[in-house]
Design a protein around this motif. Structure first.
Motif, PDB file in Angstrom:
ATOM      1  N   ASP A  68       0.808  -1.212   0.000  1.00 42.72           N
ATOM      2  CA  ASP A  68       0.000   0.000   0.000  1.00 42.72           C
ATOM      3  C   ASP A  68       0.845   1.268   0.000  1.00 42.72           C
ATOM      4  O   ASP A  68       0.435   2.294  -0.561  1.00 42.72           O
ATOM      5  N   ASP A  69       2.025   1.226   0.637  1.00 43.71           N
ATOM      6  CA  ASP A  69       2.833   2.438   0.735  1.00 43.71           C
ATOM      7  C   ASP A  69       3.947   2.505  -0.315  1.00 43.71           C
ATOM      8  O   ASP A  69       4.778   3.408  -0.279  1.00 43.71           O
ATOM      9  N   ASP A  70       3.963   1.561  -1.249  1.00 46.42           N
ATOM     10  CA  ASP A  70       4.919   1.646  -2.352  1.00 46.42           C
ATOM     11  C   ASP A  70       4.501   2.757  -3.310  1.00 46.42           C
ATOM     12  O   ASP A  70       3.310   2.971  -3.556  1.00 46.42           O
ATOM     13  N   TRP A  71       5.499   3.422  -3.884  1.00 48.96           N
ATOM     14  CA  TRP A  71       5.233   4.518  -4.811  1.00 48.96           C
ATOM     15  C   TRP A  71       5.230   4.021  -6.254  1.00 48.96           C
ATOM     16  O   TRP A  71       6.103   3.246  -6.659  1.00 48.96           O
ATOM     17  N   LEU A  72       4.251   4.491  -7.026  1.00 42.96           N
ATOM     18  CA  LEU A  72       4.153   4.186  -8.448  1.00 42.96           C
ATOM     19  C   LEU A  72       4.492   5.428  -9.256  1.00 42.96           C
ATOM     20  O   LEU A  72       3.965   6.512  -8.999  1.00 42.96           O
ATOM     21  N   LEU A  73       5.381   5.261 -10.234  1.00 43.06           N
ATOM     22  CA  LEU A  73       5.667   6.325 -11.194  1.00 43.06           C
ATOM     23  C   LEU A  73       5.138   5.866 -12.545  1.00 43.06           C
ATOM     24  O   LEU A  73       5.761   5.039 -13.226  1.00 43.06           O
ATOM     25  N   PRO A  74       3.976   6.368 -12.956  1.00 43.87           N
ATOM     26  CA  PRO A  74       3.291   5.868 -14.147  1.00 43.87           C
ATOM     27  C   PRO A  74       3.606   6.699 -15.397  1.00 43.87           C
ATOM     28  O   PRO A  74       4.272   7.736 -15.329  1.00 43.87           O
ATOM     29  N   THR A  75       3.118   6.210 -16.529  1.00 40.78           N
ATOM     30  CA  THR A  75       3.146   6.974 -17.770  1.00 40.78           C
ATOM     31  C   THR A  75       1.728   7.097 -18.300  1.00 40.78           C
ATOM     32  O   THR A  75       0.766   6.627 -17.681  1.00 40.78           O
ATOM     33  N   TYR A  76       1.621   7.658 -19.476  1.00 35.58           N
ATOM     34  CA  TYR A  76       0.316   7.874 -20.102  1.00 35.58           C
ATOM     35  C   TYR A  76      -0.397   6.566 -20.442  1.00 35.58           C
ATOM     36  O   TYR A  76      -1.614   6.574 -20.628  1.00 35.58           O
TER      37      TYR A  76
END
Length: 342
Positions: A68-76
């Motif tokens: 739950d506390d992991d960070w996601l760096l997404p794209t389009y």
């Protein structure tokens, strides 16, 4: 050396039956979202849209493997990941209509979508370095496509991650094409996963259309990353549709791709068939999931349509504390053009 993770049997995974049903539910939600968003764009509801049909198994399972506390760096193109992580569908739709990306109150640890190719990769290394400085125990998952590995940002981000032992998983979704360029025209490496060796950490390939394999691979990679060992995961999937709604894949791609069936088969149908055979879902469950997804989408579209029109000034007002003359002139030009259109 990089490892390859293929199709898994259910009893070979750490996923419960409820967990498998949850992944299936989010895959259906993502597929319905993709279909509705494409239809909305075609009638002028939004200016452009990047479809992800065929990549739901890869994205949703990776999202479910995150803590739950992991960070996601997404794209389009990682809308399925964001939906599975809890970002409201209405937020994603409003972003496509020119609004700031996060309109609702939610506490999903995710960065804004990166539209420039690969710019989020150095950011992911930096987020991991920040976690180390703060003695935080969360992981970082950075999503990107195979085309991003041809950018300098890819080298810089993975190099920093390897040098500073950041808790970062670099999740490359290899869908076979960087717009019109096939993977073999981008790199002489046999795989993308093996590129990790140059940066001093592990790379692995996974069958991206097998949610069970992706869940296990990404979960294990995040565990290693939290212990200070970055990992590069290459998820092998296939882009069923166009790169974006402005693209015509018929100009550069044959109807019959030279890829194995497991990579081109529809992941939603494949997983549903598997879960039915295992007695985990039945007709009633599948129908309820589809109806719930459609109801959720109806509400999301209604929320988006009820929002005020986006203000063109917002594009300029949050870039500089003291905007330079060139940016002020550009803002005046855009606002003048918007006034004339009204």
């Amino acid at each position: 050396m990089h490892r390859v993770i293929g199709e898994r049997e259910f009893d070979e995974t750490s996923l419960s039956a409820d967990g498998a049903r949850a992944i299936y539910r989010d895959m259906v939600r993502a597929r319905r979202f993709d279909e509705r968003a494409l239809a909305l764009q075609r009638r002028g509801w939004m200016s452009g849209y990047p479809p992800f049909e065929g990549q739901e198994g890869s994205q949703v399972a990776a999202a479910h493997a995150m803590a739950d506390d992991d960070w996601l760096l997404p794209t389009y193109r990682s809308n399925a990941m964001q939906i599975a992580r809890g970002v409201p569908m209405s937020d994603i739709l409003l972003f496509r209509r020119g609004h700031a990306e996060f309109r609702s109150d939610h506490d999903v640890p995710t960065f804004p979508q990166a539209v420039p190719i690969a710019t989020q990769i150095p950011h992911a290394a930096g987020v991991g370095m920040a976690a180390n400085y703060r003695d935080a125990d969360h992981g970082v998952l950075c999503y990107f496509g195979d085309g991003a590995t041809s950018e300098g940002d890819f080298h810089e981000g993975l190099n920093f991650a390897g040098v500073f032992d950041t808790p970062t998983v670099f999740f490359c979704e290899n869908n076979g094409w960087a717009i019109s360029l096939p993977r073999e025209r981008q790199t002489a490496s046999d795989t993308i996963a093996e590129k990790a060796e140059a940066y001093g950490f592990e790379g692995l390939q996974v069958d991206g259309n097998d949610p069970l394999a992706v869940y296990e691979a990404v979960g294990a990679a995040l565990d290693r990353a939290r212990d200070g060992e970055p990992v590069l995961v290459e998820s092998l999937t296939y882009r069923q549709g166009a790169h974006t709604t402005s693209d015509d894949p018929g100009r550069y791609r044959d109807d019959e791709p030279d890829l194995p069936d497991w990579r081109t088969r529809d992941p939603v149908e494949r997983f549903e068939e598997y879960l039915r055979d295992a007695g985990i879902v039945d007709d009633a469950f599948v129908e309820t999931v589809r109806e719930d997804a459609d109801d959720e989408l109806d509400r999301a579209v209604e929320t988006a349509e009820e929002a005020d029109d986006a203000d063109p000034a917002d594009v300029f007002d949050h870039v500089y504390a003291d905007p330079p003359a060139a940016l002020r002139a550009q803002k005046e030009s855009v606002l003048s053009a918007a006034d004339r259109e009204e």
